[in-house]
Design a protein around this motif. Structure first.
Motif, mmCIF file in Angstrom:
data_model
loop_
_atom_site.group_PDB
_atom_site.id
_atom_site.type_symbol
_atom_site.label_atom_id
_atom_site.label_comp_id
_atom_site.label_asym_id
_atom_site.label_seq_id
_atom_site.Cartn_x
_atom_site.Cartn_y
_atom_site.Cartn_z
ATOM 1 N N UNK A 166 -10.675 11.918 -7.614
ATOM 2 C CA UNK A 166 -10.172 10.535 -6.997
ATOM 3 C C UNK A 166 -9.109 9.743 -7.711
ATOM 4 N N UNK A 167 -7.998 9.075 -7.127
ATOM 5 C CA UNK A 167 -7.311 8.483 -7.585
ATOM 6 C C UNK A 167 -7.455 7.147 -6.688
ATOM 7 N N UNK A 168 -7.115 5.973 -7.432
ATOM 8 C CA UNK A 168 -7.289 4.639 -6.699
ATOM 9 C C UNK A 168 -6.529 3.452 -7.415
ATOM 10 N N UNK A 169 -5.961 2.563 -6.666
ATOM 11 C CA UNK A 169 -5.316 1.693 -7.373
ATOM 12 C C UNK A 169 -5.632 0.158 -6.453
ATOM 13 N N UNK A 170 -5.536 -0.804 -6.896
ATOM 14 C CA UNK A 170 -5.861 -2.141 -5.931
ATOM 15 C C UNK A 170 -4.671 -2.416 -5.487
ATOM 16 N N UNK A 171 -3.363 -2.050 -6.364
ATOM 17 C CA UNK A 171 -2.176 -2.368 -5.970
ATOM 18 C C UNK A 171 -1.528 -0.872 -5.986
ATOM 19 N N UNK A 172 -0.588 -0.693 -5.093
ATOM 20 C CA UNK A 172 0.178 0.731 -4.875
ATOM 21 C C UNK A 172 0.690 1.034 -6.353
ATOM 22 N N UNK A 173 1.317 0.185 -7.267
ATOM 23 C CA UNK A 173 2.109 0.409 -8.449
ATOM 24 C C UNK A 173 1.294 0.374 -9.794
ATOM 25 N N UNK A 174 -0.316 0.292 -9.345
ATOM 26 C CA UNK A 174 -1.040 0.428 -10.829
ATOM 27 C C UNK A 174 -2.222 1.180 -10.204
ATOM 28 N N UNK A 175 -2.636 2.289 -10.748
ATOM 29 C CA UNK A 175 -3.927 2.908 -10.352
ATOM 30 C C UNK A 175 -4.640 2.553 -11.588
ATOM 31 N N UNK A 213 -19.099 2.808 -1.192
ATOM 32 C CA UNK A 213 -19.566 2.217 -0.009
ATOM 33 C C UNK A 213 -18.265 1.638 0.594
ATOM 34 N N UNK A 214 -17.184 2.207 0.279
ATOM 35 C CA UNK A 214 -15.887 1.624 1.070
ATOM 36 C C UNK A 214 -15.634 0.575 1.218
ATOM 37 N N UNK A 215 -15.803 -0.207 0.218
ATOM 38 C CA UNK A 215 -15.069 -1.771 0.345
ATOM 39 C C UNK A 215 -13.581 -1.354 0.268
ATOM 40 N N UNK A 216 -13.086 -0.237 -0.583
ATOM 41 C CA UNK A 216 -11.836 -0.084 -0.561
ATOM 42 C C UNK A 216 -11.711 1.470 -0.315
ATOM 43 N N UNK A 217 -10.449 1.880 -0.004
ATOM 44 C CA UNK A 217 -10.318 3.362 0.536
ATOM 45 C C UNK A 217 -9.483 3.956 -0.622
ATOM 46 N N UNK A 218 -10.067 5.345 -0.988
ATOM 47 C CA UNK A 218 -9.039 5.828 -2.028
ATOM 48 C C UNK A 218 -7.781 6.205 -1.820
ATOM 49 N N UNK A 219 -6.932 6.557 -2.844
ATOM 50 C CA UNK A 219 -5.455 6.934 -2.568
ATOM 51 C C UNK A 219 -5.364 8.691 -2.467
ATOM 52 N N UNK A 220 -6.169 8.944 -3.122
ATOM 53 C CA UNK A 220 -6.153 10.481 -3.325
ATOM 54 C C UNK A 220 -7.564 11.049 -3.644
ATOM 55 N N UNK A 221 -7.807 12.173 -3.436
ATOM 56 C CA UNK A 221 -9.172 12.960 -3.651
ATOM 57 C C UNK A 221 -10.118 13.054 -2.533
ATOM 58 N N UNK A 222 -11.290 13.214 -2.565
ATOM 59 C CA UNK A 222 -12.430 13.227 -1.896
ATOM 60 C C UNK A 222 -13.509 12.617 -2.293
ATOM 61 N N UNK A 223 -14.506 11.810 -1.314
ATOM 62 C CA UNK A 223 -15.763 11.487 -1.710
ATOM 63 C C UNK A 223 -16.688 11.988 -0.521
ATOM 64 N N UNK A 224 -17.665 12.648 -0.882
ATOM 65 C CA UNK A 224 -18.468 13.264 0.115
ATOM 66 C C UNK A 224 -19.930 12.841 -0.078
ATOM 67 N N UNK A 225 -20.575 12.530 1.159
ATOM 68 C CA UNK A 225 -22.140 12.062 1.079
ATOM 69 C C UNK A 225 -22.913 13.014 1.726
#
Length: 637
Positions: free
Chosen positions: A403-412, A445-457
């Protein structure tokens, strides 16, 4: 975020159109009736000059003939007719003023409901990027300016336009030449209104924006008042406020300066036009200029005198327009900000897998949905391809893969993070502040959605699960406790609105909160205000834990759940938490390493990357990052 002033200004016609359509949708019958009342009042206020001209004509004729007896019934008829018309006008005014209040307050009530409902649909990102005080300004300042515009400015503006149009038509009916004199003066008044009014509008829009900034800053400082005083930051806080307040002052004084200049300028120009019309009428009478009119009446004193009255009325109405324009501009600025909130993109939810109560069918030994609370949960998974529905038991198997994620596109913030939580496991995240611990739970809990990768429940991509059902399966205890105005029982019941008093008390006992609650003045019925300010931080946290316990969720996220509790209380809470976590997949974020020793898996994070994973004994044996933390200090901070 607020739009620039220029953008707001250019959208004013669209904002007005949208607002009027909304008002008609709220009151499709009452609003047209009120508008009819306003128009009727405008027409009645315009026709006095016609009766004055008729009365002067009768008096002039009687003066020439000397037959005053014949004039009396005619004048009486004119007076009675005029009195009856004005009586109708007064009744009409009473009607529209009475029901305009209903329309105004009813519209604001519905708008507040729409705003609040929209706010509930917005993603967490919106609240993270907008000051709370600025959001609150929509409900206070923007609503108030809109109230003034709907209740006063718009009806008065409509009535003024009716009066202006009617008076202009009457003047053209009596004398085209004298009307042209007025129109020349009115052209000058319109040019001045456009010049001064446009500047006033621009600064009034900026004023609404800066007012939101100031209120946002005030709310922020009020919430952090203890920090301000603890660090002797009063002077700096005053300086920060003065800077924002100065910007508000600059735009406000310019807005009001242009608004205050406009009215006296137009009034004096109106007086000048009155004098010019009087002189023109005298010159036309002296030179015996033939009258050009639709009435066919010759130019006489019986025409000039009513014309002067209409000139005064016409110029006065132009002044009224200028006065109402400022209120309309402020109201539209507030409406524009309100519509910006209503137009915010709601939280996207394309999920179709839902969480349902389930039971095992005794005949087929397969899971089936039930309305009863059985304690068994299942994911109801409709398959679009063949139309079938399958039920997957809720086990609490959570997997994050690369999983990759950043609150802003230019900063993971996270880089290739993989986390595996088997059903019933207690998974702990440790690491310094900013390592990404809370971010991981925000993604689960998907307060935010990931940029890349997978989360499975439980093998299901979380993007396919409805957010409400996903979050219902995850009990959350946050580090920052929010208690609402209400009783202690109400705050515990917030976790499950249909919970009985017995269930709430059982949850409080499980969390270790029952003991101190019973010592409160009114026990579970004690009123809490100001976010539970009368309680200690530890007591507030215990109520928060009880709130999660009463929800009886299949999985738990504990974000610093015991950070504000003393060591003795922590031992009590920990026993309750262990009982609460029994059989549930649990994610624990903790700075005190003593609270994560018994975790099945401990994941060490550093700058958004997983650097170690294992249980306590395994990580101690590795003598790596966790070993250094554990042996060097029990506190990460």
């Amino acid at each position: 975020m607020s739009k620039p002033a220029a953008s707001a200004k250019s959208s004013m016609p669209g904002t007005m159109s949208r607002l009027i359509k909304m008002l008609f949708s709220f009151f499709p019958v009452l609003l047209p009736l009120v508008m009819a009342g306003v128009i009727l009042c405008g027409l009645i206020n315009s026709i006095g000059a016609v009766f004055l001209q008729s009365a002067l004509e009768v008096i002039s004729t009687s003066w020439q003939t000397g037959d005053w007896a014949a004039a009396q019934p005619k004048i009486l008829k004119i007076v009675l007719t005029l009195g009856a018309i004005y009586l109708v006008g007064n009744l009409s005014s009473l009607f529209w003023n009475r029901y305009m209040a209903v329309i105004t307050q009813g519209s604001l009530e519905k708008l507040r409901e729409k705003m609040f409902n929209r706010m509930q649909d917005l993603p967490i990102r919106y609240f993270d990027t907008n000051q709370r005080g600025d959001i609150m300004s929509h409900y206070t300042n923007d609503i108030d300016t809109l109230r003034q515009m709907i209740s006063q400015s718009l009806p008065n503006l409509l009535q003024t336009v009716i009066v202006l149009t009617t008076v202009l038509c009457i003047m053209l009916y009596f004398s085209v030449w004298m009307c042209l004199v007025i129109i020349t003066g009115i052209a000058c008044m319109v040019a001045l209104t456009k010049l001064l009014g446009s500047n006033s509008a621009r600064f009034f829009i900026a004023q609404q924006r800066e007012l939101g900034v100031v209120e946002g800053h005030i709310e922020e400082v009020m919430n952090g008042q203890k920090v301000v005083k603890a660090f002797c930051h009063e002077a700096a806080a005053e300086a920060d406020f003065d800077e924002r307040n100065e910007k508000l002052f600059e735009v406000s004084q310019k807005a009001n300066m242009y608004a205050n200049i406009l009215m006296p300028v137009l009034m004096n120009l109106g007086n000048l036009i009155y004098v010019v019309v009087a002189l023109a009428g005298g010159v036309f009478l002296a030179l015996n200029v033939p009258n050009l009119s639709f009435s066919g009446l010759p130019l006489s004193i019986a025409v000039v005198v009513p014309f002067l009255n209409m000139t005064k009325q016409f110029c006065g109405q132009i002044g009224q327009v200028s006065q109402q324009i400022n209120a309309v501009v402020m109201g539209l600025a507030g409406a524009s900000r309100i519509f910006e909130l209503l137009d915010q993109e709601p939280e996207v939810d394309e999920g179709y897998v839902t969480l349902v109560n389930a039971r095992v069918n005794p005949d087929t030994w397969e899971l089936e949905e039930t309305d009863e609370r059985t304690g068994m949960w299942a994911w109801k998974h409709p398959h679009k391809a063949d139309g079938t529905v399958t039920y997957e038991p809720l086990r609490g198997d959570v997997r994050m893969v690369d999983v990759d994620f950043g609150y802003t596109p230019d900063h993971d913030v996270l880089h290739g993070v993989s986390v595996y939580a088997k059903p019933g496991q207690k998974v702990a995240f440790v690491g310094a502040t900013g390592a990404g611990k809370t971010t991981i739970t925000n993604l689960i809990n998907r307060f935010y959605d990931i940029a890349d990768g997978k989360i499975r429940y439980d093998g299901i991509n979380v993007n396919k699960i409805k957010k409400a059902d996903l979050r219902r399966s995850l009990g959350v205890v946050l580090q920052d406790v929010n208690l609402f105005t209400g009783t202690v029982m109400d705050n515990i019941r917030y976790g499950k609105l249909d919970a009985t008093d017995e269930e709430c008390i059982k949850a409080a006992k499980l969390a270790g909160a029952d003991d101190f609650i019973c010592r409160l003045p009114e026990g579970y019925n004690t009123m809490l205000t100001g976010n539970g300010s009368q309680l200690s931080q530890g007591q507030r946290q215990l109520i928060s834990i009880a709130r999660a316990a009463v929800a009886d969720p299949p999985a738990m996220i504990l974000d610093e759940a015991t950070s504000s509790i003393d060591t003795r209380t922590e031992a009590i809470v920990q026993r309750g938490m262990d009982a609460l976590m029994q059989g549930r997949t649990t994610f624990v974020i903790a700075h005190r390493l003593s609270t994560v020793r018994n975790s099945d898996v401990i994941i060490c994070l550093d700058h958004g990357r997983v650097i170690e994973r294992g249980n306590h004994d395994e990580l101690i044996a590795k003598k790596g990052y966790y070993y250094q933390l554990y042996t060097g200090a029990f506190e990460l901070e």
